[in-house]
Design an enzyme around this catalytic site. Structure first.
Site, short mmCIF file in Angstrom:
data_model
loop_
_atom_site.label_atom_id
_atom_site.label_comp_id
_atom_site.label_asym_id
_atom_site.label_seq_id
_atom_site.Cartn_x
_atom_site.Cartn_y
_atom_site.Cartn_z
N LYS A 169 5.68 -12.10 9.70
CA LYS A 169 5.33 -11.68 8.33
C LYS A 169 6.56 -11.69 7.42
O LYS A 169 6.51 -12.18 6.29
CB LYS A 169 4.70 -10.27 8.38
CG LYS A 169 4.44 -9.66 7.02
CD LYS A 169 3.43 -10.46 6.23
CE LYS A 169 3.53 -10.17 4.75
NZ LYS A 169 2.82 -11.14 3.91
N1 LIG Z 1 -0.03 -6.76 -2.35
C1 LIG Z 1 0.11 -7.80 -1.55
O1 LIG Z 1 -0.15 -8.94 -1.92
C2 LIG Z 1 0.61 -7.66 -0.12
C3 LIG Z 1 0.54 -8.78 0.72
C4 LIG Z 1 1.01 -8.69 2.02
C5 LIG Z 1 1.57 -7.49 2.47
N2 LIG Z 1 1.64 -6.40 1.63
C6 LIG Z 1 2.25 -5.17 2.17
O2 LIG Z 1 1.22 -4.22 2.37
C7 LIG Z 1 1.71 -2.90 2.06
C8 LIG Z 1 0.89 -2.31 0.94
O3 LIG Z 1 0.97 -3.22 -0.18
P1 LIG Z 1 0.41 -2.85 -1.62
O4 LIG Z 1 0.56 -4.07 -2.43
O5 LIG Z 1 -0.91 -2.17 -1.50
O6 LIG Z 1 1.53 -1.80 -2.07
P2 LIG Z 1 1.50 -0.76 -3.28
O7 LIG Z 1 0.41 -1.07 -4.24
O8 LIG Z 1 2.91 -0.68 -3.73
O9 LIG Z 1 1.11 0.62 -2.54
C9 LIG Z 1 2.04 1.28 -1.73
C10 LIG Z 1 1.38 2.48 -1.09
O10 LIG Z 1 2.38 3.18 -0.32
C11 LIG Z 1 2.39 4.55 -0.73
N3 LIG Z 1 3.72 5.11 -0.54
C12 LIG Z 1 4.90 4.63 -1.01
N4 LIG Z 1 5.91 5.42 -0.59
C13 LIG Z 1 5.35 6.43 0.12
C14 LIG Z 1 5.88 7.54 0.83
N5 LIG Z 1 7.20 7.80 0.90
N6 LIG Z 1 5.00 8.36 1.49
C15 LIG Z 1 3.67 8.11 1.44
N7 LIG Z 1 3.12 7.06 0.80
C16 LIG Z 1 3.95 6.23 0.16
C17 LIG Z 1 1.97 4.54 -2.18
O11 LIG Z 1 1.53 5.81 -2.57
P3 LIG Z 1 1.62 6.29 -4.12
O12 LIG Z 1 0.34 5.79 -4.76
O13 LIG Z 1 1.71 7.75 -4.03
O14 LIG Z 1 2.86 5.64 -4.70
C18 LIG Z 1 0.83 3.50 -2.12
O15 LIG Z 1 -0.34 4.07 -1.59
C19 LIG Z 1 3.21 -3.08 1.72
O16 LIG Z 1 3.96 -2.92 2.89
C20 LIG Z 1 3.27 -4.53 1.25
O17 LIG Z 1 4.56 -5.09 1.43
C21 LIG Z 1 1.16 -6.46 0.35
#
Ligand SMILES: NC(=O)c1ccc[n+]([C@@H]2O[C@H](COP(=O)([O-])OP(=O)(O)OC[C@H]3O[C@@H](n4cnc5c(N)ncnc54)[C@H](OP(=O)(O)O)[C@@H]3O)[C@@H](O)[C@H]2O)c1
Length: 286
Positions: A169
């Site tokens: 990944k």
């Molecule tokens: N978006 C994409 O296209 C994509 C693709 C592949 C992989 N990913 C991976 O999948 C994961 C989620 O992606 P996403 O796009 O959904 O990310 P996102 O929108 O930035 O959401 C991040 C989540 O993590 C929580 N969080 C951050 N810091 C925290 C902490 N210290 N304690 C508890 N919760 C915490 C946030 O809560 P709050 O709402 O409170 O901030 C939110 O629920 C990430 O690892 C990302 O790299 C994403």
């Protein structure tokens, strides 16, 4: 699609309701699963629990869609004393390899099952239940979790032992970040020479360098649309994981080093929450 709960289906706890977790929770709900959710910043959802322990209680599967290793360690540490061997932990967050190994060890101590299961696919794919999971871990655990994973995905790729999916990944995100940096530079050059962005987009589509990513990001960069599918700060995080993996293996990776620095510069300018195609902001004078 139905939102009525089917009591014969397992209960899934979803931790992290960001771009991806919120959509995956919806998919599971719509397919009749009993879903419990928790997010650090409370969300207005009927399935929301006020704390991670309540979300984990009674769940057959615990699916994590958190930002990074720090978040994952914090949340997991807060529930691990309550977990039972019958439960299965699915980590879908992109985290550093050390955190994946740490989580596997914690699960082994508790006796619960674990899959290293990051994914590819972004906001649109998550909304359609069409992610692709890369899976590291025991094939029997994968087979028992397959039904749940299939709700949010169109493909499941077993890659080997725990850790293999994390490494793949991170490596594939190195390619995506580097590609978007290259697209931004190409667009800046063609703009400077008066060539219309559509001409570049069409030319790239007919070129060996054409890709789904190029066809998605070139048109939006050209009009300054940085609606977040995958945030710049999350891609920056993943570039740092790549640099860490490379460094630990004694490898020089100047390409991702430069792209990581470019992403850091844009984050410092206040663009961290924009899509990672905001790399083009270095050239976007509009
Ligand atoms: N978006 C994409 O296209 C994509 C693709 C592949 C992989 N990913 C991976 O999948 C994961 C989620 O992606 P996403 O796009 O959904 O990310 P996102 O929108 O930035 O959401 C991040 C989540 O993590 C929580 N969080 C951050 N810091 C925290 C902490 N210290 N304690 C508890 N919760 C915490 C946030 O809560 P709050 O709402 O409170 O901030 C939110 O629920 C990430 O690892 C990302 O790299 C994403």
């Amino acid at each position: 699609m139905s939102s009525e709960t089917d009591s014969s289906l397992p209960t899934v706890a979803v931790f992290g309701l960001g771009i991806i977790g919120s959509r995956c929770a919806d998919q599971l709900l719509n397919q009749g699963y009993h879903v419990k959710t928790w997010n650090r910043t409370p969300k207005e959802r009927a399935d929301s629990e006020s704390d991670p322990i309540s979300a984990a209680e009674g769940a057959d599967y615990l699916a994590f869609y958190l930002k990074d290793g720090i978040a994952l360690r914090e949340v997991f540490s807060s529930i691990q004393n309550q977990l039972k061997p019958s439960q299965t932990v699915l980590n879908h967050s992109t985290v550093d390899l050390e955190t994946t190994k740490w989580l596997a060890e914690q699960c082994e101590e508790i006796g619960c099952s674990f899959l290293d299961a990051p994914f590819t696919g972004s906001k649109v794919a998550a909304g359609q239940g069409a992610l692709v999971y890369y899976v590291g871990g025991d094939s029997e655990v994968l087979e028992s979790a397959r039904q749940v994973l299939e709700i949010t995905s169109k493909e499941i790729k077993p890659l080997g032992p725990v850790g293999s999916a994390t490494v793949v990944k991170i490596a594939t995100n190195l390619i995506s970040a580097s590609t978007v940096q290259a697209l931004a530079e190409a667009l800046a050059i063609t703009n400077a020479y008066g060539i219309q962005p559509e001409v570049l987009t069409e030319s790239v589509a007919s070129n060996a360098s054409g890709s789904v990513l190029a066809s998605m990001k070139l048109p939006t960069m050209a009009i300054g649309d940085y609606d977040t599918h995958f945030s710049l700060e999350n891609m920056l995080k993943d570039s740092r994981f790549a640099l860490q993996l490379a460094g630990d293996a004694g490898l020089e990776t100047p390409g991702i080093q430069a792209t990581s620095a470019a992403m850091e510069a844009q984050c410092k300018k206040g663009h961290a929450h924009l899509d990672f195609s905001a790399l083009f902001k270095a050239y976007d004078t509009a």
